[in-house]
Design an enzyme around this catalytic site. Structure first.
Site, PDB file in Angstrom:
ATOM      1  N   ARG A  76       0.851  -1.187   0.000  1.00  0.00           N
ATOM      2  CA  ARG A  76       0.000   0.000   0.000  1.00  0.00           C
ATOM      3  C   ARG A  76       0.886   1.236   0.000  1.00  0.00           C
ATOM      4  O   ARG A  76       1.890   1.297   0.713  1.00  0.00           O
ATOM      5  CB  ARG A  76      -0.921   0.013   1.227  1.00  0.00           C
ATOM      6  CG  ARG A  76      -1.979  -1.090   1.230  1.00  0.00           C
ATOM      7  CD  ARG A  76      -3.035  -0.812   0.164  1.00  0.00           C
ATOM      8  NE  ARG A  76      -4.080  -1.830   0.124  1.00  0.00           N
ATOM      9  CZ  ARG A  76      -4.091  -2.871  -0.694  1.00  0.00           C
ATOM     10  NH1 ARG A  76      -3.079  -3.047  -1.531  1.00  0.00           N
ATOM     11  NH2 ARG A  76      -5.091  -3.720  -0.694  1.00  0.00           N
ATOM     12  N   HIS A  84       0.829  -0.403 -10.391  1.00  0.00           N
ATOM     13  CA  HIS A  84      -0.086  -1.210  -9.578  1.00  0.00           C
ATOM     14  C   HIS A  84      -0.483  -2.502 -10.308  1.00  0.00           C
ATOM     15  O   HIS A  84      -1.654  -2.796 -10.518  1.00  0.00           O
ATOM     16  CB  HIS A  84      -1.344  -0.411  -9.217  1.00  0.00           C
ATOM     17  CG  HIS A  84      -2.016  -0.932  -7.977  1.00  0.00           C
ATOM     18  ND1 HIS A  84      -2.661  -0.116  -7.078  1.00  0.00           N
ATOM     19  CD2 HIS A  84      -2.145  -2.199  -7.485  1.00  0.00           C
ATOM     20  CE1 HIS A  84      -3.162  -0.848  -6.096  1.00  0.00           C
ATOM     21  NE2 HIS A  84      -2.861  -2.115  -6.320  1.00  0.00           N
TER      22      HIS A  84
END
Length: 311
Positions: free
Chosen positions: A226, A274
């Site tokens: 994250r 990502h």
């Protein structure tokens, strides 16, 4: 009474998930159901959910037995005060295997010094032999389903792996540390550090200037977890002064990463968009169907989220 299942995600996800979900529900022995993106709220039994869905108010869903998240991360939904139904997160084989492959690939890349050969073909013969894996300690922060699987894969390749988690874990072949006292110890041996912690108030900026200073000089950092785990300014400073050798980052506080962000042009930063791991519709549909089967049979749901912990 017919079983009504709402698919609450963006329309393009429905295109990907409709057929796999029907197959998985059939394979799980569930019949006589309606699966749709458009159902009366007070008639919905289960909500298959993506946090970027327009659905943000769960108050009208008075009959819903569970909200089944399609994402591994639940930080975008877990604090929603209208959500009182049981909430599950996605843990599926496709997502796990994707993460293992991405993490293993980048650990090996940094361990072997691959960038120097791929990007540095300037006619100079540099006979720099990397150490064996047994001489390259790796630390993984976060020993959940993804972190544990990555740790086991790296141990199989011969790396000495230290893992750290909030609460104590026991995984064969891994030096498991936990709690506030264990974190500095986990960092001080981390020639390669992999971040796979959830995004919670307790984990924000866990990698700050102090944490970076505890790592060995020249260490590499890999973050497929994250974005808020890292204090970006502190990391840039540690890269600039040479204490951290390289950072490979797949997740960021703002996504897509803005074009003007200093990470893009930094010579010691690799940005990936990502892609470390993605929920695969075929395998995710099987997890969803199994939880619906469990819910209808009165069994415990898989991968329930602890609202207090935030994951």
């Amino acid at each position: 009474m017919p079983l009504n299942i709402l698919f609450a995600a963006r329309p393009e996800r429905w295109t990907e998930y409709e057929a796999p979900l029907h197959k998985a529900l059939s394979d799980a022995g569930i019949d006589g159901y309606t699966l749709s993106m458009d159902l009366p709220a007070d008639q919905v039994d289960y909500i298959i959910y993506a946090p970027n869905s327009p659905l943000q108010d769960f108050t009208p869903y008075t009959r819903a037995k569970a909200v089944l998240n399609l994402w591994a991360g639940v930080e975008g939904i877990v604090r929603n005060e209208t959500l009182t139904q049981p909430l599950t997160r996605m843990v599926d084989d496709g997502l796990e295997r994707g993460m293992v492959e991405w993490v293993t690939g980048h650990v090996l890349r940094h361990h072997l010094g691959t960038d120097a050969h791929v990007l540095g073909q300037d006619g100079t013969w540099r006979h720099e032999v990397p150490p064996l894996a047994k001489d390259r300690p790796v630390t993984i922060l976060g020993l959940g389903a993804l972190g544990g699987a990555c740790a086991e894969a790296l141990v199989y390749l011969g790396f000495p792996v230290t893992g750290w988690s909030r609460s104590r874990k026991n995984i064969a072949g891994i030096a498991c540390l936990s709690g506030d006292a264990g974190l500095p110890q986990a960092l001080c041996t981390a020639q390669i550090l992999v971040l796979l912690l959830p995004d919670t108030p307790q984990t924000e900026n866990v990698i700050d200037a102090d944490a970076l200073a505890r790592m060995p000089a020249g260490a590499c950092l890999i973050n497929p977890g994250r974005g808020p785990l890292i204090d970006d300014d502190a990391l840039l400073a540690a890269l600039d002064d040479g204490h951290i050798g390289h950072a490979t980052l797949d997740v960021f506080r703002t996504e897509p990463l803005p074009p003007e962000h200093p990470y893009w042009g930094h010579p010691k930063v690799t940005v990936t968009p990502h892609i470390a791991s993605e929920t695969r519709p075929d395998t995710a549909a099987q997890v969803i169907a199994e939880n619906i089967r469990r819910g209808e049979a009165g069994e415990d749901l898989l991968h329930l989220v602890d609202r207090d912990l935030g994951y």
